[in-house]
Design a protein around this motif. Structure first.
Motif, PDB file in Angstrom:
ATOM      1  N   GLU A  68       0.860  -1.189   0.000  1.00  0.00           N
ATOM      2  CA  GLU A  68       0.000   0.000   0.000  1.00  0.00           C
ATOM      3  C   GLU A  68       0.894   1.236   0.000  1.00  0.00           C
ATOM      4  OE1 GLU A  68      -4.013   1.713   2.240  1.00  0.00           O
ATOM      5  OE2 GLU A  68      -2.698   0.318   3.279  1.00  0.00           O
ATOM      6  N   PRO A  69       1.512   1.549  -1.159  1.00  0.00           N
ATOM      7  CA  PRO A  69       2.480   2.649  -1.194  1.00  0.00           C
ATOM      8  C   PRO A  69       1.867   4.012  -0.916  1.00  0.00           C
ATOM      9  CG  PRO A  69       2.031   1.836  -3.405  1.00  0.00           C
ATOM     10  CD  PRO A  69       1.375   0.879  -2.465  1.00  0.00           C
ATOM     11  N   PHE A  70       0.562   4.182  -1.216  1.00  0.00           N
ATOM     12  CA  PHE A  70      -0.110   5.460  -0.954  1.00  0.00           C
ATOM     13  C   PHE A  70      -1.361   5.196  -0.120  1.00  0.00           C
ATOM     14  CE2 PHE A  70       2.106   6.082  -5.051  1.00  0.00           C
ATOM     15  CZ  PHE A  70       2.976   7.094  -4.656  1.00  0.00           C
ATOM     16  N   PRO A  71      -1.200   4.961   1.184  1.00  0.00           N
ATOM     17  CA  PRO A  71      -2.338   4.598   2.031  1.00  0.00           C
ATOM     18  C   PRO A  71      -3.385   5.699   2.087  1.00  0.00           C
ATOM     19  CG  PRO A  71      -0.411   5.097   3.369  1.00  0.00           C
ATOM     20  CD  PRO A  71       0.053   5.055   1.955  1.00  0.00           C
ATOM     21  N   GLU A  72      -4.621   5.288   2.020  1.00  0.00           N
ATOM     22  CA  GLU A  72      -5.733   6.253   2.005  1.00  0.00           C
ATOM     23  C   GLU A  72      -5.765   7.098   3.267  1.00  0.00           C
ATOM     24  OE1 GLU A  72     -10.604   6.228   1.527  1.00  0.00           O
ATOM     25  OE2 GLU A  72      -9.421   4.500   0.871  1.00  0.00           O
ATOM     26  N   PRO A  81      -1.719  15.344  -7.204  1.00  0.00           N
ATOM     27  CA  PRO A  81      -0.596  14.811  -6.427  1.00  0.00           C
ATOM     28  C   PRO A  81      -0.478  15.365  -5.012  1.00  0.00           C
ATOM     29  CG  PRO A  81       0.210  16.554  -7.832  1.00  0.00           C
ATOM     30  CD  PRO A  81      -1.276  16.439  -8.106  1.00  0.00           C
ATOM     31  N   ARG A  82      -1.396  16.256  -4.617  1.00  0.00           N
ATOM     32  CA  ARG A  82      -1.298  16.826  -3.268  1.00  0.00           C
ATOM     33  C   ARG A  82      -1.389  15.741  -2.202  1.00  0.00           C
ATOM     34  NH1 ARG A  82      -5.893  20.704  -2.426  1.00  0.00           N
ATOM     35  NH2 ARG A  82      -4.722  21.524  -0.644  1.00  0.00           N
ATOM     36  N   SER A  83      -2.228  14.746  -2.439  1.00  0.00           N
ATOM     37  CA  SER A  83      -2.405  13.673  -1.463  1.00  0.00           C
ATOM     38  C   SER A  83      -1.104  12.904  -1.259  1.00  0.00           C
ATOM     39  CB  SER A  83      -3.504  12.725  -1.934  1.00  0.00           C
ATOM     40  OG  SER A  83      -3.199  12.203  -3.228  1.00  0.00           O
ATOM     41  N   SER A  84      -0.445  12.561  -2.347  1.00  0.00           N
ATOM     42  CA  SER A  84       0.811  11.803  -2.247  1.00  0.00           C
ATOM     43  C   SER A  84       1.921  12.648  -1.627  1.00  0.00           C
ATOM     44  CB  SER A  84       1.241  11.330  -3.636  1.00  0.00           C
ATOM     45  OG  SER A  84       0.264  10.471  -4.178  1.00  0.00           O
ATOM     46  N   MET A  85       1.898  13.947  -1.895  1.00  0.00           N
ATOM     47  CA  MET A  85       2.902  14.825  -1.294  1.00  0.00           C
ATOM     48  C   MET A  85       2.777  14.851   0.222  1.00  0.00           C
ATOM     49  SD  MET A  85       5.540  16.691  -1.689  1.00  0.00           S
ATOM     50  CE  MET A  85       5.644  17.202  -3.408  1.00  0.00           C
TER      51      MET A  85
END
Length: 261
Positions: A68-72, A81-85
């Motif tokens: 899960e590289p980008f967990p919710e 991309p703000r969420s991943s940042m």
């Protein structure tokens, strides 16, 4: 905490064990948040003087949990991309907090330290390794840039630019003997790496309280000193402040009496 095991081998030493052995202690959202909570608590802990960081099972930390590289839970409900940042910044903040702790941090690397796990070890003040320790930046192997979570800053300062470029660009794995030759670790344990780290912690706790804190602060500050003169300015002020604690007079008296301070 679900993802960390905390023990106090002595009142002034905290042993922090990353506790996801089934995933080689990979960094998921829960582990990252637990680490943040512990580091925040340590900033207000005036009794603890040394932190030993290690991993449960056969690994130190294998880096980001790629299941899960980008967990919710870490995205704050934002769009890409703000969420991943937000998630990227949250992991990266761990290395800043480690370096800024008043306590000395000893990384007892008991197995693979890859990616983000390598970054946590590099942000520690002292690194000791078991004979099974392995180090790898890994990031570039995952289709990312090779510079992540502070390694482009910390690694060159530890092993030099030439070796750091090699390790980051090739993402090759370094075993414990090579890590010792490179200066990546200060020693390789023949027995328990945690026991050796705790022995170092005991030595450090025998020194003056302000002296130990200020030494860490000066060392990190002078990594960015523009020159010798600036470094001396920081050292001079720290020494004069340390001399006001009374510990210098006590040490001098002990020396005169031929006893341990």
């Amino acid at each position: 905490m679900a993802n960390l095991h905390l023990t106090r081998p002595r009142p002034d030493v905290l042993l922090v064990t990353l506790d996801r052995p089934d995933r080689l202690n990979a960094l998921d959202h829960g582990l990252v948040e637990d680490l943040h909570r512990v580091l925040d608590d340590l900033r207000a802990d005036d009794e603890c003087r040394v932190v030993v960081l290690t991993g449960a099972g056969r690994g130190f930390c294998s880096g980001l949990d790629l299941t899960e590289p980008f967990p919710e839970d870490a995205t704050a409900g934002l769009e890409f991309p703000r969420s991943s940042m937000r998630w990227q910044e949250r992991i990266a903040e761990l290395v800043l907090k480690l370096s800024r702790l008043r306590q000395t941090v000893i990384a007892a690397v008991n197995g693979p330290a890859y990616g983000g796990g390598f970054a946590l070890a590099l942000a520690s003040d002292i690194r000791v390794a078991s004979d099974s320790a392995q180090f790898c930046t890994q990031f570039i192997k995952l289709g990312l840039g090779g510079c992540d979570i502070g390694v482009s800053y910390t690694l060159p300062r530890i092993v030099g630019a030439g070796q750091a470029f090699d390790l980051i660009l090739t993402a090759r794995t370094v075993d414990a003997p090579e890590a010792l030759r490179l200066g990546l670790v200060s020693r390789v344990s023949e027995g328990s790496v945690v026991d050796d780290a705790l022995a170092i912690a005991e030595t450090l706790c025998g020194y003056g309280k302000f002296g130990l804190e200020s030494t860490k602060q000066v060392l990190w500050a002078n990594l960015d000193a523009p020159g010798l003169d600036a470094a001396l300015q920081v050292e001079n002020r720290s020494q004069i402040l340390a001399s006001t604690s009374g510990e210098l007079r006590a040490a001098a008296a002990a020396f005169a009496d031929r006893r341990k301070p």
